[in-house]
Design a protein around this motif. Structure first.
Motif, PDB file in Angstrom:
ATOM      1  N   GLY A  84       4.589 -74.786 -37.543  1.00  0.00           N
ATOM      2  CA  GLY A  84       4.313 -76.224 -38.178  1.00  0.00           C
ATOM      3  C   GLY A  84       4.716 -76.189 -39.541  1.00  0.00           C
ATOM      4  N   PRO A  85       4.395 -77.051 -40.375  1.00  0.00           N
ATOM      5  CA  PRO A  85       4.886 -76.976 -41.790  1.00  0.00           C
ATOM      6  C   PRO A  85       4.381 -76.135 -42.708  1.00  0.00           C
ATOM      7  N   VAL A  86       5.061 -76.033 -43.767  1.00  0.00           N
ATOM      8  CA  VAL A  86       4.573 -74.943 -44.780  1.00  0.00           C
ATOM      9  C   VAL A  86       3.376 -75.409 -45.499  1.00  0.00           C
ATOM     10  N   MET A  87       2.375 -74.765 -45.627  1.00  0.00           N
ATOM     11  CA  MET A  87       0.986 -74.906 -45.964  1.00  0.00           C
ATOM     12  C   MET A  87       0.505 -73.736 -46.668  1.00  0.00           C
ATOM     13  N   ALA A 112      -3.319 -72.376 -41.223  1.00  0.00           N
ATOM     14  CA  ALA A 112      -3.737 -73.403 -42.434  1.00  0.00           C
ATOM     15  C   ALA A 112      -5.112 -73.151 -42.635  1.00  0.00           C
ATOM     16  N   ARG A 119       1.132 -68.753 -48.755  1.00  0.00           N
ATOM     17  CA  ARG A 119       1.784 -69.976 -48.570  1.00  0.00           C
ATOM     18  C   ARG A 119       2.928 -69.625 -47.420  1.00  0.00           C
ATOM     19  N   GLN A 121       5.010 -70.893 -43.292  1.00  0.00           N
ATOM     20  CA  GLN A 121       4.975 -71.903 -42.389  1.00  0.00           C
ATOM     21  C   GLN A 121       3.747 -71.393 -41.324  1.00  0.00           C
ATOM     22  N   THR A 122       3.043 -72.796 -40.992  1.00  0.00           N
ATOM     23  CA  THR A 122       1.933 -72.575 -39.965  1.00  0.00           C
ATOM     24  C   THR A 122       2.089 -72.358 -38.608  1.00  0.00           C
TER      25      THR A 122
END
Length: 175
Positions: A84-87, A112, A119, A121-122
């Motif tokens: 998923g997105p970087v979080m 996440a 921090r 990538q999820t």
């Protein structure tokens, strides 16, 4: 006997916790509070695992060899991980601190978590409550991180993760 409707992701979490706590009396309410999974879900998980042959229902002992084979050959197909997105979150897979130097990739992966300090990538954890549960159980954290390597890693990393899980499953030594 109940009908088996397939394994669910929380079943992996419950079975791992049973292995960790195998030297203790294991009660559903204790599993529930430690894993932040409802008692009814834990009970259903134990039933599914017993029906599938991964758990002896009389003494709640995990069939470790069968479970390891399920993790190796089934986990990446039944419960695959998607990036998923970087979080911000807490490290998992090969990014978990005790595993970081043993695996080939430098990519940072996290579950996440708004309170997380890292921090990356999820990837979604096997079950949403594991992020909370592993904050109180370092061994469960490492075992779930190894499972995430199986879910997302290359074949060399998957083999290393299986080897490490086998070592834990065969011994009573903590990791």
């Amino acid at each position: 006997m109940k009908e088996h409707k397939g394994m669910r992701p929380q079943d992996i979490v419950v079975l791992l916790k049973l292995i960790i706590d195998s030297d203790q009396e294991i009660r559903i309410k204790d599993l529930s509070s430690k894993l932040y999974i409802s008692a009814s879900e834990v009970s259903e998980s134990l039933n599914r695992s017993a029906i599938s042959g991964l758990l002896n229902p009389q003494n709640r002992s995990v069939n470790r060899e069968a479970f390891l084979k399920f993790l190796e050959f089934g986990l990446p197909y039944v419960f695959p991980a998607q990036l998923g997105p970087v979080m911000q979150g807490m490290y998992t897979a090969h990014s978990e601190s005790s595993l970081y130097l043993s695996f080939s990739t430098e990519e940072k992966l996290v579950w996440a978590d708004n309170q997380g300090k890292e921090r990356g990538q999820t990837i979604l954890p096997l079950y949403p409550s594991v992020v909370k549960a592993v904050k109180k159980d370092r061994i469960l954290y490492k075992l779930l991180a190894l499972c995430d390597i199986i879910r997302i890693g290359n074949s060399s990393d998957k083999n290393k993760a299986i080897w490490q899980l086998r070592e834990v499953f065969q011994s009573k030594v903590s990791i």
